[in-house]
Design a protein around this motif. Structure first.
Motif, PDB file in Angstrom:
ATOM      1  N   ASP A 198     -13.130  45.749 -15.378  1.00  0.00           N
ATOM      2  CA  ASP A 198     -14.307  46.608 -15.214  1.00  0.00           C
ATOM      3  C   ASP A 198     -15.207  46.159 -14.060  1.00  0.00           C
ATOM      4  N   LEU A 199     -14.730  45.246 -13.190  1.00  0.00           N
ATOM      5  CA  LEU A 199     -15.552  44.813 -12.057  1.00  0.00           C
ATOM      6  C   LEU A 199     -15.842  46.001 -11.154  1.00  0.00           C
ATOM      7  N   ASN A 200     -17.120  46.237 -10.851  1.00  0.00           N
ATOM      8  CA  ASN A 200     -17.534  47.416 -10.088  1.00  0.00           C
ATOM      9  C   ASN A 200     -17.634  47.072  -8.602  1.00  0.00           C
ATOM     10  N   TYR A 201     -16.624  47.451  -7.834  1.00  0.00           N
ATOM     11  CA  TYR A 201     -16.626  47.156  -6.405  1.00  0.00           C
ATOM     12  C   TYR A 201     -17.644  48.001  -5.647  1.00  0.00           C
ATOM     13  N   ASP A 202     -18.042  49.145  -6.203  1.00  0.00           N
ATOM     14  CA  ASP A 202     -19.004  50.021  -5.517  1.00  0.00           C
ATOM     15  C   ASP A 202     -20.372  49.383  -5.387  1.00  0.00           C
ATOM     16  N   THR A 203     -20.665  48.391  -6.212  1.00  0.00           N
ATOM     17  CA  THR A 203     -21.983  47.755  -6.151  1.00  0.00           C
ATOM     18  C   THR A 203     -22.010  46.564  -5.194  1.00  0.00           C
ATOM     19  N   MET A 204     -20.883  46.275  -4.532  1.00  0.00           N
ATOM     20  CA  MET A 204     -20.820  45.150  -3.584  1.00  0.00           C
ATOM     21  C   MET A 204     -21.108  45.673  -2.187  1.00  0.00           C
ATOM     22  N   SER A 205     -22.360  45.484  -1.761  1.00  0.00           N
ATOM     23  CA  SER A 205     -22.809  46.100  -0.512  1.00  0.00           C
ATOM     24  C   SER A 205     -22.097  45.551   0.722  1.00  0.00           C
ATOM     25  N   GLY A 206     -21.518  44.376   0.633  1.00  0.00           N
ATOM     26  CA  GLY A 206     -20.862  43.803   1.806  1.00  0.00           C
ATOM     27  C   GLY A 206     -19.450  44.296   2.025  1.00  0.00           C
ATOM     28  N   LEU A 207     -18.893  45.049   1.063  1.00  0.00           N
ATOM     29  CA  LEU A 207     -17.527  45.554   1.205  1.00  0.00           C
ATOM     30  C   LEU A 207     -17.525  46.858   1.984  1.00  0.00           C
ATOM     31  N   THR A 208     -16.529  47.043   2.835  1.00  0.00           N
ATOM     32  CA  THR A 208     -16.378  48.314   3.542  1.00  0.00           C
ATOM     33  C   THR A 208     -15.874  49.368   2.553  1.00  0.00           C
ATOM     34  N   SER A 209     -16.110  50.629   2.869  1.00  0.00           N
ATOM     35  CA  SER A 209     -15.635  51.710   2.001  1.00  0.00           C
ATOM     36  C   SER A 209     -14.115  51.687   1.900  1.00  0.00           C
ATOM     37  N   GLU A 210     -13.457  51.278   2.993  1.00  0.00           N
ATOM     38  CA  GLU A 210     -11.989  51.181   2.991  1.00  0.00           C
ATOM     39  C   GLU A 210     -11.515  50.183   1.945  1.00  0.00           C
ATOM     40  N   LEU A 211     -12.125  48.983   1.947  1.00  0.00           N
ATOM     41  CA  LEU A 211     -11.694  47.957   1.003  1.00  0.00           C
ATOM     42  C   LEU A 211     -12.071  48.319  -0.429  1.00  0.00           C
ATOM     43  N   ARG A 212     -13.205  48.984  -0.610  1.00  0.00           N
ATOM     44  CA  ARG A 212     -13.561  49.410  -1.965  1.00  0.00           C
ATOM     45  C   ARG A 212     -12.481  50.323  -2.535  1.00  0.00           C
ATOM     46  N   SER A 213     -12.043  51.301  -1.733  1.00  0.00           N
ATOM     47  CA  SER A 213     -11.039  52.250  -2.218  1.00  0.00           C
ATOM     48  C   SER A 213      -9.709  51.547  -2.479  1.00  0.00           C
ATOM     49  N   LYS A 214      -9.339  50.602  -1.621  1.00  0.00           N
ATOM     50  CA  LYS A 214      -8.081  49.882  -1.821  1.00  0.00           C
ATOM     51  C   LYS A 214      -8.132  49.003  -3.064  1.00  0.00           C
ATOM     52  N   LEU A 215      -9.257  48.353  -3.284  1.00  0.00           N
ATOM     53  CA  LEU A 215      -9.404  47.498  -4.463  1.00  0.00           C
ATOM     54  C   LEU A 215      -9.358  48.320  -5.746  1.00  0.00           C
ATOM     55  N   LYS A 216     -10.019  49.475  -5.738  1.00  0.00           N
ATOM     56  CA  LYS A 216     -10.015  50.322  -6.931  1.00  0.00           C
ATOM     57  C   LYS A 216      -8.617  50.870  -7.204  1.00  0.00           C
ATOM     58  N   ALA A 217      -7.873  51.173  -6.133  1.00  0.00           N
ATOM     59  CA  ALA A 217      -6.515  51.703  -6.307  1.00  0.00           C
ATOM     60  C   ALA A 217      -5.557  50.626  -6.786  1.00  0.00           C
ATOM     61  N   ALA A 218      -5.677  49.406  -6.233  1.00  0.00           N
ATOM     62  CA  ALA A 218      -4.765  48.326  -6.595  1.00  0.00           C
ATOM     63  C   ALA A 218      -5.139  47.651  -7.907  1.00  0.00           C
ATOM     64  N   ASN A 219      -6.447  47.625  -8.220  1.00  0.00           N
ATOM     65  CA  ASN A 219      -6.954  46.981  -9.436  1.00  0.00           C
ATOM     66  C   ASN A 219      -6.341  45.593  -9.627  1.00  0.00           C
ATOM     67  N   PRO A 220      -6.527  44.679  -8.657  1.00  0.00           N
ATOM     68  CA  PRO A 220      -5.890  43.356  -8.735  1.00  0.00           C
ATOM     69  C   PRO A 220      -6.383  42.572  -9.943  1.00  0.00           C
ATOM     70  N   GLU A 221      -5.486  41.787 -10.526  1.00  0.00           N
ATOM     71  CA  GLU A 221      -5.826  41.006 -11.709  1.00  0.00           C
ATOM     72  C   GLU A 221      -6.386  39.627 -11.355  1.00  0.00           C
ATOM     73  N   THR A 222      -6.045  39.104 -10.156  1.00  0.00           N
ATOM     74  CA  THR A 222      -6.526  37.792  -9.747  1.00  0.00           C
ATOM     75  C   THR A 222      -7.060  37.849  -8.316  1.00  0.00           C
ATOM     76  N   LEU A 223      -7.796  36.832  -7.943  1.00  0.00           N
ATOM     77  CA  LEU A 223      -8.324  36.755  -6.582  1.00  0.00           C
ATOM     78  C   LEU A 223      -7.171  36.664  -5.581  1.00  0.00           C
ATOM     79  N   GLY A 224      -6.105  35.957  -5.952  1.00  0.00           N
ATOM     80  CA  GLY A 224      -4.944  35.850  -5.065  1.00  0.00           C
ATOM     81  C   GLY A 224      -4.309  37.204  -4.805  1.00  0.00           C
ATOM     82  N   GLN A 225      -4.194  38.053  -5.849  1.00  0.00           N
ATOM     83  CA  GLN A 225      -3.642  39.398  -5.668  1.00  0.00           C
ATOM     84  C   GLN A 225      -4.545  40.236  -4.771  1.00  0.00           C
ATOM     85  N   ALA A 226      -5.851  40.092  -4.928  1.00  0.00           N
ATOM     86  CA  ALA A 226      -6.782  40.822  -4.063  1.00  0.00           C
ATOM     87  C   ALA A 226      -6.595  40.415  -2.615  1.00  0.00           C
ATOM     88  N   GLY A 227      -6.335  39.128  -2.382  1.00  0.00           N
ATOM     89  CA  GLY A 227      -6.157  38.634  -1.029  1.00  0.00           C
ATOM     90  C   GLY A 227      -4.929  39.174  -0.348  1.00  0.00           C
TER      91      GLY A 227
END
Length: 620
Positions: free
Chosen positions: A561-590
């Protein structure tokens, strides 16, 4: 039949740097191109460098490459981009005279020992057991020990102008169709990408007197560390804008665009969209800026940067003539889109060799990149590693902390591409240290040890290094009293004296001069470089700690349930990719394509705050 060490296929920017690097290392090199006149051709915009790209050019230069010096010999305007920002994100850029840049590239390549130029179309190739072979269209064979393939947009290339399509590597050159079929037969993962160009305009029919001018910098920042003066007359560019009429013409004809009419399905560079893309994606904008870039001092052709297109010729003329200052302009050549094959770069080692075909190296747009600078950087590394391969030496791999070239190649071979890859400063987690101004400090000694740097360049670098070392020592040993330091910085007096080096880290050179702080006289030739180093020193140390923290926390779980939309430093591109991938760990996000270490640090910081908040709630 003559045998060579290295066979370089393709005479574009990647091929030139590959052949030149291998030649500088003492290898016997054949550079095979369809036409000698293609050497050094600027097939798209007439410019070298820019944000991120300028860093690559400086690194190519620090390793003895050709592009920066040719860029300076052909420069008709210099601009240091992001001048008002910190040195880490400033990028040198030149507007180029196409003919002069091409001539300089050919001259510098011809002066490289060990390089033989061969005209012909490669239709077959093979590598294995230390032997390499290419076959030309006339059935002649050329043998070597390794191949560097740098085919640009020529592999199965198709040009699109409206509903008209034809095979081509670019507007006036044939495509490499037989070679494209061969690569597919080698069981490599191949995809399709596209790029495009704007229509070329006749500058004699532009109303220049009524347009805004963009002059170059009065004090040029050269591309090459070897350049000490400008070679050509400097000229301004023009600036104009699209308008509502322009956009109406484009909207009314979208079904006739090659892309929107369904003739093109491949992905283009999102960061360099066509004018059709701009009108569709940014429908709320009334205008888009256009830079009118002269293509040469004795050439009337003008490149209108900002209106790439695949619309039919008649529509191109209509929308161009709707733009202020271009009402009577003549189009010398229509813009077009081009589709081409690329190889998934995840099939490559970090040395840019195909894993399943030892001895075959790929560089440039065949790896899914876009831009002269990205191509040249890959070409240099592929040429270098091809030589080391035939000498049974380990490949050279630049790390992400050493060079933008390291960032580029690491991104390609680990993440692959889903659009043409373009270098940006935001891609480099160590960008505070990977500055354009210190590329020689980072790479020239390495280039010398690899055989890429000759005695003359090495001697020049040795002189500069002595100045830098003496300057650092002088700045660190010269100091002022605590009271004087407080007066200069505007802070409270500390308990001890402060070195001038410390003051440079807190106060600009201009401010120090205004407050009559004298720099040690021996630092004058390199004071700006040392000031940037002093400024970033504490931040670089903190950045290294952050990077180590990311490496330790790769297994940290990310709540669903981590809300990427509230992270002002993220680009809109990365927000959409993170929401689509829904990574389970920081390593997967990387490992998400396009993810940056800075963005990962933001996510880590949010996770830490959330953990702290949860801990407080449980204790309550």
């Amino acid at each position: 039949m003559k045998h060579f060490d290295i066979l370089v296929v393709g005479g574009g920017h990647a091929g030139v740097e590959a052949a030149a690097a291998a030649g500088r290392m003492g290898a016997d090199v054949a550079l095979i191109t369809m036409r000698r006149s293609d050497i050094g051709v600027m097939s798209c915009n007439p410019a070298i460098g820019g944000l991120g790209k300028g860093h690559l050019v400086r690194e190519i230069d620090a390793l003895g490459g050709i592009m920066a010096e040719a860029g300076d010999r052909g420069a008709i305007q210099y601009r240091l981009l992001n001048r008002r920002k910190g040195p880490a994100v400033q990028g040198p850029r030149t507007q180029a005279d196409r003919k002069q840049f091409q001539a300089a590239t050919s001259t510098l390549l011809d002066a490289t020992p060990g390089v033989t130029l061969i005209e012909g179309e490669v239709v077959d190739l093979s590598v294995g057991d230390g032997d390499a072979r290419v076959v030309l269209a006339d059935d002649s064979e050329i043998r070597g020990r390794a191949i560097v393939l740098t085919t640009g947009t020529f592999l199965n290339g198709v040009v699109h102008i409206g509903d008209v399509s034809y095979p081509a590597g670019r507007a006036d050159s044939p495509a490499s169709q037989r070679l494209a079929s061969l690569i597919r037969d080698h069981d490599l993962s191949v995809g399709r990408l596209k790029t495009g160009t704007p229509p070329r305009l006749d500058g004699r029919t532009i109303r220049w007197d009524e347009l805004e001018k963009q002059p170059g910098d009065e004090s040029p920042t050269y591309l090459s560390f070897r350049t000490s003066n400008t070679h050509l007359r400097q000229v301004p560019c023009g600036i104009t804008h699209t308008n509502s009429k322009t956009h109406d013409i484009i909207r009314a004809n979208l079904d006739r665009s090659a892309m929107y009419g369904g003739h093109i399905e491949s992905v283009g560079p999102r960061y360099c969209p066509s004018i059709e893309d701009k009108v569709v994606r940014f429908g709320d904008k009334d205008s888009h800026q256009i830079f009118l870039e002269p293509e040469g001092l004795d050439d009337p052709t003008v490149y209108p940067n900002g209106i790439s297109t695949s619309l039919p010729e008649d529509v191109q003329l209509d929308y161009v003539r709707s733009i202020f200052g271009l009402e009577q302009v003549e189009v010398l050549r229509p813009g077009y889109a081009i589709e081409y094959d690329y190889v998934d770069p995840r099939a490559l080692t970090r040395g840019l060799m195909v894993r399943n075909l030892p001895g075959l190296f790929l560089a440039g747009q065949i790896n899914g990149t876009t831009g002269y600078e990205e191509a040249g950087a890959q070409g240099l590394m592929a040429g270098l590693n091809a030589v080391r391969h035939v000498r049974h030496e380990d490949h050279v791999v630049l790390s992400r902390s050493e060079a933008y070239i390291g960032v580029l190649i690491d991104d390609l071979v680990t993440k692959g591409v889903n659009e043409p890859y373009r270098m940006f400063t935001s891609r480099a987690e160590f960008r505070l240290n990977l500055r354009a101004d210190n590329a020689d400090q980072r790479l020239t000694d390495m280039g010398r040890s690899l055989g890429l740097i000759g005695d003359a360049l090495a001697a020049g670098w040795d002189r500069k290094r002595k100045l830098l070392d003496a300057g650092r020592e002088a700045l660190r040993t010269n100091s002022v009293s605590a009271a004087e330091a407080a007066r200069i910085t505007g802070g409270k007096p500390g308990p001890a004296r402060r070195s001038v080096w410390e003051l440079l880290g807190q106060t600009s050179l201009e401010e120090l001069a205004a407050k009559h702080v004298r720099m040690p006289p021996d630092t004058a030739p390199v004071i700006e470089l040392l000031a940037a180093e002093a400024l970033y020193e504490p931040y670089i140390e903190r950045q290294l700690r952050d990077q180590q923290a990311l490496q330790r926390e790769e297994g940290l779980r990310i709540p669903a349930d981590l809300n990427y939309d509230t992270m002002s430093g993220l680009t809109s591109e990365l927000r959409s990719k993170l929401k689509a991938a829904n990574p389970e760990t920081l390593g997967q996000a990387g490992r998400i394509a396009g993810m940056t270490p800075a963005a990962l640090s933001l996510i880590l910081a949010r996770l830490r705050r959330r953990q702290a908040a949860d801990g407080l709630a449980q204790s309550a």
